[in-house]
Structure formats: C-alpha cells, structure tokens
Design a protein around this motif. Structure first.
Motif, mmCIF file in Angstrom:
data_model
loop_
_atom_site.group_PDB
_atom_site.id
_atom_site.type_symbol
_atom_site.label_atom_id
_atom_site.label_comp_id
_atom_site.label_asym_id
_atom_site.label_seq_id
_atom_site.Cartn_x
_atom_site.Cartn_y
_atom_site.Cartn_z
ATOM 1 N N VAL A 176 0.847 -1.197 0.000
ATOM 2 C CA VAL A 176 0.000 0.000 0.000
ATOM 3 C C VAL A 176 0.886 1.253 0.000
ATOM 4 C CG1 VAL A 176 -1.686 1.326 1.347
ATOM 5 C CG2 VAL A 176 -2.020 -1.124 0.994
ATOM 6 N N LEU A 177 1.996 1.182 0.729
ATOM 7 C CA LEU A 177 2.914 2.330 0.744
ATOM 8 C C LEU A 177 3.485 2.586 -0.654
ATOM 9 C CD1 LEU A 177 4.716 1.754 4.161
ATOM 10 C CD2 LEU A 177 3.365 3.771 3.494
ATOM 11 N N GLY A 178 3.745 1.533 -1.402
ATOM 12 C CA GLY A 178 4.204 1.697 -2.786
ATOM 13 C C GLY A 178 3.149 2.430 -3.606
ATOM 14 N N GLY A 179 1.878 2.075 -3.391
ATOM 15 C CA GLY A 179 0.782 2.736 -4.097
ATOM 16 C C GLY A 179 0.668 4.199 -3.686
ATOM 17 N N VAL A 180 0.799 4.461 -2.400
ATOM 18 C CA VAL A 180 0.702 5.843 -1.898
ATOM 19 C C VAL A 180 1.843 6.684 -2.483
ATOM 20 C CG1 VAL A 180 0.876 7.284 0.185
ATOM 21 C CG2 VAL A 180 -0.541 5.213 0.217
ATOM 22 N N ARG A 181 3.048 6.114 -2.513
ATOM 23 C CA ARG A 181 4.193 6.864 -3.075
ATOM 24 C C ARG A 181 3.922 7.178 -4.557
ATOM 25 N NH1 ARG A 181 5.947 6.509 1.962
ATOM 26 N NH2 ARG A 181 4.306 8.069 1.933
ATOM 27 N N ALA A 182 3.273 6.245 -5.256
ATOM 28 C CA ALA A 182 2.974 6.482 -6.676
ATOM 29 C C ALA A 182 1.962 7.620 -6.831
ATOM 30 C CB ALA A 182 2.457 5.201 -7.325
ATOM 31 N N THR A 183 0.960 7.709 -5.933
ATOM 32 C CA THR A 183 -0.003 8.829 -6.043
ATOM 33 C C THR A 183 0.696 10.154 -5.771
ATOM 34 O OG1 THR A 183 -0.713 8.662 -3.707
ATOM 35 C CG2 THR A 183 -2.048 7.478 -5.341
ATOM 36 N N GLU A 184 1.646 10.138 -4.824
ATOM 37 C CA GLU A 184 2.378 11.375 -4.507
ATOM 38 C C GLU A 184 3.178 11.824 -5.721
ATOM 39 O OE1 GLU A 184 4.593 9.951 -1.155
ATOM 40 O OE2 GLU A 184 2.926 10.286 0.251
ATOM 41 N N GLN A 185 3.799 10.847 -6.366
ATOM 42 C CA GLN A 185 4.613 11.196 -7.529
ATOM 43 C C GLN A 185 3.739 11.783 -8.635
ATOM 44 O OE1 GLN A 185 6.250 8.445 -10.179
ATOM 45 N NE2 GLN A 185 8.331 9.195 -9.924
ATOM 46 N N TYR A 186 2.510 11.348 -8.650
ATOM 47 C CA TYR A 186 1.572 11.812 -9.658
ATOM 48 C C TYR A 186 0.965 13.177 -9.283
ATOM 49 C CZ TYR A 186 -1.758 11.385 -13.449
ATOM 50 O OH TYR A 186 -2.456 11.596 -14.610
ATOM 51 N N GLY A 187 1.274 13.649 -8.096
ATOM 52 C CA GLY A 187 0.822 14.981 -7.683
ATOM 53 C C GLY A 187 -0.459 14.987 -6.867
ATOM 54 N N LEU A 188 -0.934 13.812 -6.448
ATOM 55 C CA LEU A 188 -2.142 13.789 -5.602
ATOM 56 C C LEU A 188 -1.738 14.083 -4.160
ATOM 57 C CD1 LEU A 188 -3.685 10.584 -7.179
ATOM 58 C CD2 LEU A 188 -4.718 12.853 -7.246
ATOM 59 N N SER A 189 -2.614 14.778 -3.424
ATOM 60 C CA SER A 189 -2.248 15.110 -2.046
ATOM 61 C C SER A 189 -2.854 14.088 -1.087
ATOM 62 C CB SER A 189 -2.751 16.508 -1.701
ATOM 63 O OG SER A 189 -4.137 16.448 -1.472
ATOM 64 N N ALA A 190 -2.424 14.161 0.164
ATOM 65 C CA ALA A 190 -2.881 13.208 1.181
ATOM 66 C C ALA A 190 -4.405 13.222 1.312
ATOM 67 C CB ALA A 190 -2.230 13.530 2.526
ATOM 68 N N ASP A 191 -5.011 14.384 1.104
ATOM 69 C CA ASP A 191 -6.472 14.495 1.227
ATOM 70 C C ASP A 191 -7.222 13.734 0.132
ATOM 71 O OD1 ASP A 191 -6.064 16.182 3.280
ATOM 72 O OD2 ASP A 191 -6.377 18.024 2.102
ATOM 73 N N ASP A 192 -6.520 13.434 -0.947
ATOM 74 C CA ASP A 192 -7.171 12.774 -2.088
ATOM 75 C C ASP A 192 -7.015 11.260 -2.055
ATOM 76 O OD1 ASP A 192 -7.738 15.279 -3.187
ATOM 77 O OD2 ASP A 192 -5.767 15.379 -4.127
ATOM 78 N N VAL A 193 -6.295 10.754 -1.064
ATOM 79 C CA VAL A 193 -5.913 9.342 -1.082
ATOM 80 C C VAL A 193 -6.225 8.679 0.260
ATOM 81 C CG1 VAL A 193 -3.928 7.774 -1.315
ATOM 82 C CG2 VAL A 193 -4.040 9.843 -2.724
ATOM 83 N N ILE A 194 -6.812 7.488 0.191
ATOM 84 C CA ILE A 194 -7.029 6.685 1.404
ATOM 85 C C ILE A 194 -6.431 5.305 1.164
ATOM 86 C CG2 ILE A 194 -8.719 5.669 2.988
ATOM 87 C CD1 ILE A 194 -10.761 7.793 1.971
ATOM 88 N N GLY A 195 -5.284 5.054 1.757
ATOM 89 C CA GLY A 195 -4.655 3.734 1.644
ATOM 90 C C GLY A 195 -4.761 3.033 2.986
ATOM 91 N N VAL A 196 -5.176 1.775 2.961
ATOM 92 C CA VAL A 196 -5.201 0.996 4.209
ATOM 93 C C VAL A 196 -4.462 -0.320 3.962
ATOM 94 C CG1 VAL A 196 -6.646 -0.173 5.922
ATOM 95 C CG2 VAL A 196 -7.302 2.086 5.106
ATOM 96 N N GLY A 197 -3.474 -0.569 4.793
ATOM 97 C CA GLY A 197 -2.631 -1.755 4.650
ATOM 98 C C GLY A 197 -2.993 -2.866 5.619
#
Ligand code: FCA
Length: 331
Positions: free
Chosen positions: A237-258
């Motif tokens: 899930v952290l790999g997925g979250v890092r990919a959203t960050e690289q794409y310019g999405l902010s923490a408010d736009d993403v909900i990852g649960v591992g």
C-alpha cells in the motif's frame, strides 16, 4: 484471545513437565530450530524472527534465523540448518509452490516443518496437507480493510462514483488474493462501484514492486481525483501511496489501508505530516513468531503435533491510535 490461553496452558504444561522426563529430554537433545523467511529485511519478518528467538531463550531452545528469498536460497538454508543439527524449521516461503520440494528435503533430513504466514500449496493449488500452518485469517482481515476505507470515504464525504480503487494484486499467492478479495467484497457491499476498481498486479510483496505496478494505472486514470488503495500488506500500500504522490495527488485525495502493523507503518505514522496512508490492520507478528516456534519445539520435544491450521485476527491501527494498538499487540 484464545491463542493467548493456549499459550498459557502450554507454558504451564511445560513447567509441570520440567523436573521429569521433559527437562532431561530437552537438555539432552539440545533443541535447535530454524526460522526461514522470504523477506528478511522487512519489519514484519524481523519482528517475527526476534519473537521466535525470544521464546527460545525463555523455554531453552536455539533459533537460527535465516533468509530464503528464492527456491535455491531456501534449499541451502535447509542444508545449513541440517549441518548445524537443527531438528526442524518454521518457514514463510518465497513461493508457496515450493512446498513439495521443501518437504522432500526436510524429510530426507528427518526435520519437522511448520509454515507461517504463507501456506504451501500442492500441484492443484490446494493447501499442502501434513504441514501445520499458522497465518492471518486473510479474507476477514481484508474485509476489515474494505470497511475501514469505506468509513473514511464517508467521513470525507466522497461520492464513491467519483473514486478510483487501486487494487494492488498478487493473484498467484493465495495469502494475497484472500485479503484483496475480502477488501473488494466489503467495498462493493458498502456500495462502491465495481467498475471503478483497477488492478495493479505486482511481481513481489514489497514496496518497490507495488510502486512499479501502481504508477501506470494511476496515470492511465488521470480523470479520477480521489483514490483508495489496498493490497496484501502495508509495504505494498505504501508503494501505491508513493505512486499517487509522484503523480501529484495530495494526502487528502488518497485513502490507503494496509495490513501488518509493522515498523513500516510506524515510520509512516511518525512523519510530521499525514500522508495518504490512512491506516493498517495490525496483526501480531510477535505472536506469529512466538507461537510457531513454540509449537515446533513442543512437537520436537513432546511429540505434540501442532493444529493443522491456526488463523489470527487483526485490529485497525491509524495515525490516532497506533501507539496503543502497538502496545496491546506486543509489537
Ligand atoms: C505475507 C506478506 C507479509 C505479511 C505476512 C503475514 O507473507 O507478504 O507482508 O503480511 O503474509
């Protein structure tokens, strides 16, 4: 809860046995077991192996910690254990299809084997019989992930029609498929649209492979502003979250649960700013390590074969409660 009881009962049984045959046998035999894991550098496995070593110190047996990152690595770890006089080993295999080969080698050496976390499969993809296993109750824990994501979408007031789900999969691995299936089913039951679920197949069970799998999926679906992310473990899930960050999405736009509740999650929760990693369903790697090592020891010394399959449960851990849950689970 019930595992704690079993543990106490076994520990009590052990102390009663001491002073009679049990003590003499244990001392004579100089019990030594291996603990082989597929990813020795991951926090989950570091803790699991440490917990096994600890219970060995308490009960009086030695634990040899080894990595087995592919088939060859596992077979040489078994040879190594044999040359050190080990009577058995606990293993989380790098590939569950290695089961028959591993058991052949172990049987040649007269070693007892227990699997932890990932269960061996036979040629038909069914659990390999005759090898006791302890692992998470994968489907249920996956459902907890799905429910936690749904609750957070509700809290943020998201319209599910406008949310994309990044499902990082590893369908060759039953441990992984059970968990992501549980999460998907819980989300769909809640009302998440099935057509908004996008697969990112990973080759491995770590952050790098998840990052590589996630990046193209996120860029292909650039029309979505809100993403939810789940996978077999928190590293992925952290790999997925890092990919959203690289794409310019902010923490408010993403909900990852591992899933796991290991040092990887603690490090993320300790960052000064929240990230898209909302939470993780924590399971006690300490208990997995202790229980399997103790079960193997009892089997060697007392001939008591462990249960065929033990399933453990999980607790949601977020930035708000992670320290309490960590303490409760002895992590
Ligand atoms: C699998 C995963 C690990 C952990 C373990 C219990 O082996 O790869 O991260 O979740 O199950």
């Amino acid at each position: 809860m019930s595992m704690t009881k079993t543990f106490t009962r076994l520990a009590l049984g052990a102390s009663l046995a001491l002073g009679t045959v049990g003590a003499a046998q244990a001392a004579d035999e100089d019990v030594r077991i291996g603990f082989i894991v597929k990813k020795p550098e991951q926090a989950w496995f570091i803790n699991e192996q440490q917990a096994a070593t600890q219970v060995g110190e308490e009960l009086g047996f030695r634990v040899v910690r080894l990595g087995g990152e592919d088939g060859q690595g596992v077979l040489s770890a078994i040879d190594n254990l044999y040359s050190q006089g080990a009577q058995g080993f606990v293993i989380c295999p790098p590939d569950v299809r290695l089961g028959p080969a591993v058991m052949n080698r172990a049987n040649q050496y007269g070693m007892k084997v227990i699997t932890v976390d990932d269960q061996f499969v036979d040629g038909n993809g069914e659990p390999l019989e005759g090898v006791p296993h302890l692992g998470m109750s994968g489907y249920k824990i996956g459902q907890q992930v799905g429910e936690a994501i749904a609750a957070e979408m509700e809290a943020r007031g998201w319209d599910p029609q406008e949310v994309a789900a990044l499902r990082i999969t590893n369908n060759e691995l039953p441990t992984a498929k059970e968990r992501t299936d549980g999460a998907t089913d819980a989300l769909i039951e809640w009302g998440f649209p099935a057509e908004n679920v996008f697969d990112a197949p990973q080759q491995n069970t770590d952050t790098n492979s998840a990052f590589s799998a996630a990046s193209p999926v996120i860029s292909q679906r650039g029309n979505f502003e809100h993403w939810i992310i789940y996978a077999l473990n928190e590293e992925s899930v952290l790999g997925g979250v890092r990919a959203t960050e690289q794409y310019g999405l902010s923490a408010d736009d993403v909900i990852g649960v591992g899933i796991n509740g290991s040092g990887a999650a603690f490090a993320e929760f300790s960052r000064s700013n929240p990230t898209g990693f909302h939470g993780t369903v924590a399971v006690s790697s300490t208990q997995h390590g202790r229980q399997t090592a103790e079960n193997l020891y009892r089997w060697i010394v007392e001939g008591e074969e462990p249960p065929a399959n033990t399933e453990t449960s999980g607790t949601l851990m977020t930035r708000d409660n992670w320290q309490d849950v960590r303490a409760e689970l002895g992590l």
